[in-house]
Write a protein that holds these residues in place. Sequence first.
Motif, PDB file in Angstrom:
ATOM      1  N   SER A  37       8.341   5.573  14.060  1.00 37.00           N
ATOM      2  CA  SER A  37       8.567   5.731  12.654  1.00 37.00           C
ATOM      3  C   SER A  37       9.700   4.876  12.459  1.00 37.00           C
ATOM      4  N   SER A  73       0.759   2.719  -2.417  1.00 42.78           N
ATOM      5  CA  SER A  73       0.021   3.793  -2.879  1.00 42.78           C
ATOM      6  C   SER A  73      -1.547   3.154  -3.134  1.00 42.78           C
ATOM      7  N   TYR A  78      -1.999   2.735   4.434  1.00 41.22           N
ATOM      8  CA  TYR A  78      -0.874   3.513   4.453  1.00 41.22           C
ATOM      9  C   TYR A  78      -0.848   4.929   3.820  1.00 41.22           C
ATOM     10  N   HIS A  79      -2.025   5.284   3.572  1.00 35.45           N
ATOM     11  CA  HIS A  79      -2.180   6.866   2.963  1.00 35.45           C
ATOM     12  C   HIS A  79      -1.775   7.792   4.184  1.00 35.45           C
ATOM     13  N   HIS A  80      -0.895   8.787   3.645  1.00 29.58           N
ATOM     14  CA  HIS A  80      -0.433   9.717   4.590  1.00 29.58           C
ATOM     15  C   HIS A  80       0.692   9.103   5.675  1.00 29.58           C
ATOM     16  N   ARG A  81       0.735   7.804   5.480  1.00 32.12           N
ATOM     17  CA  ARG A  81       1.920   7.377   6.790  1.00 32.12           C
ATOM     18  C   ARG A  81       3.115   7.002   6.023  1.00 32.12           C
ATOM     19  N   TYR A  82       3.292   6.915   4.543  1.00 34.65           N
ATOM     20  CA  TYR A  82       4.531   6.534   4.152  1.00 34.65           C
ATOM     21  C   TYR A  82       5.147   7.800   3.376  1.00 34.65           C
ATOM     22  N   GLU A  83       6.435   7.645   3.010  1.00 39.58           N
ATOM     23  CA  GLU A  83       7.155   8.865   2.614  1.00 39.58           C
ATOM     24  C   GLU A  83       8.487   8.494   2.083  1.00 39.58           C
ATOM     25  N   HIS A  97       5.511   6.134   8.882  1.00 38.44           N
ATOM     26  CA  HIS A  97       5.442   6.685  10.040  1.00 38.44           C
ATOM     27  C   HIS A  97       4.048   6.105  10.939  1.00 38.44           C
ATOM     28  N   ASP A  98       4.034   6.549  12.232  1.00 39.00           N
ATOM     29  CA  ASP A  98       2.561   5.683  13.090  1.00 39.00           C
ATOM     30  C   ASP A  98       2.511   4.191  12.863  1.00 39.00           C
TER      31      ASP A  98
END
Length: 347
Positions: A37, A73, A78-83, A97-98
Amino acid sequence: MMIAVLLLLTVKSAGTLSAAWSVTFENPDLCAVKGSSVTFRCIYNYTDGETVRKTGWYKGHLKNDIWKRVELSDLPSYHHRYEYLGDEQHNCSLAVHDLQVNDTGYYYFHFGTDTIGRRSKTSVYLTVSEVRATVQPERVRAGEKVTLECATSCQNGSTVWFKDGHPMTKTLSWAQAEDTGKYSCTVKGHESVQSHPVALDVQYSPLNVSAEVSQAGLLSVGSNVNLTCNSAANPEADNYTWYSSSSRLQVASGQVLSLPSLEVSHSGVYLCQAGNSVGESNSTAVLLEVGETKINRVILLVGIGVKVVLILFLTLIIIWVRKGWCHPAGDSEMDSHDYENMKMRNR
């Protein structure tokens, strides 16, 4: 005159607005390991009195020779991998992440207020590197030189090595028997993400050769015993030879020496030699004692006593039978002599 004053005020207002907003990246050039990450630390400012209504991160890429910025978005990968770690005030930090190799590229921040939208003039460039471990050569003999290399384009940390999933506590230069295993590496700080493992095969002649006896202590004559030769070797030992101190010659071959009917002459010291394609090694000697045990002597004495009793008993029976046959004949003959004597007297 009034027109000039209005133009001057307009220019000053535009300059003040332009100077009031900014986007600052703590580290605009990042390198991270695939699978780990990364955090883009970011701060943004805007004109006092404005209210932030929208924030977003974009990735730049070329499409039909045109540089475009696409919001994360809108990118399925990138879905569920960025915050988004920031807020709608001044923090605009982002975590991804990942990480994958194709995440490498330029990233931009955008925010919008009630009156205007702004995109960062500069960007964060992220390099995602895949860590690769290599070992040369992959097969060596104990005592030979071996080299481990960890390749990555990230130079922001030292290399950490693992053997069979556990951190290494020594530097590997000259291969030893215990160095056989699988090796992986990573960049310090990313220990949870390791390279694909590579195997090192260290070959060595038999070690810790031992000869084991299936029965301990004094062995009785006529019994059987097995002697087994064991060792640790790579490749496994495939040649076993047994030697006896009494004959000083080879007595057998094979991992197991079987002695099915022991004799006193089998007593002595035995050792085995285990060998493979790398070399040979001898075991420590083991003592084999063969003799008459106390139990055997008791059984022998009892057997002899039983035989003696049987012989005496048979002898007595024979004597008694003979006497039984002899006595009746003698009595008849004596009766006959007495009758003849009586006749002579009567005359």
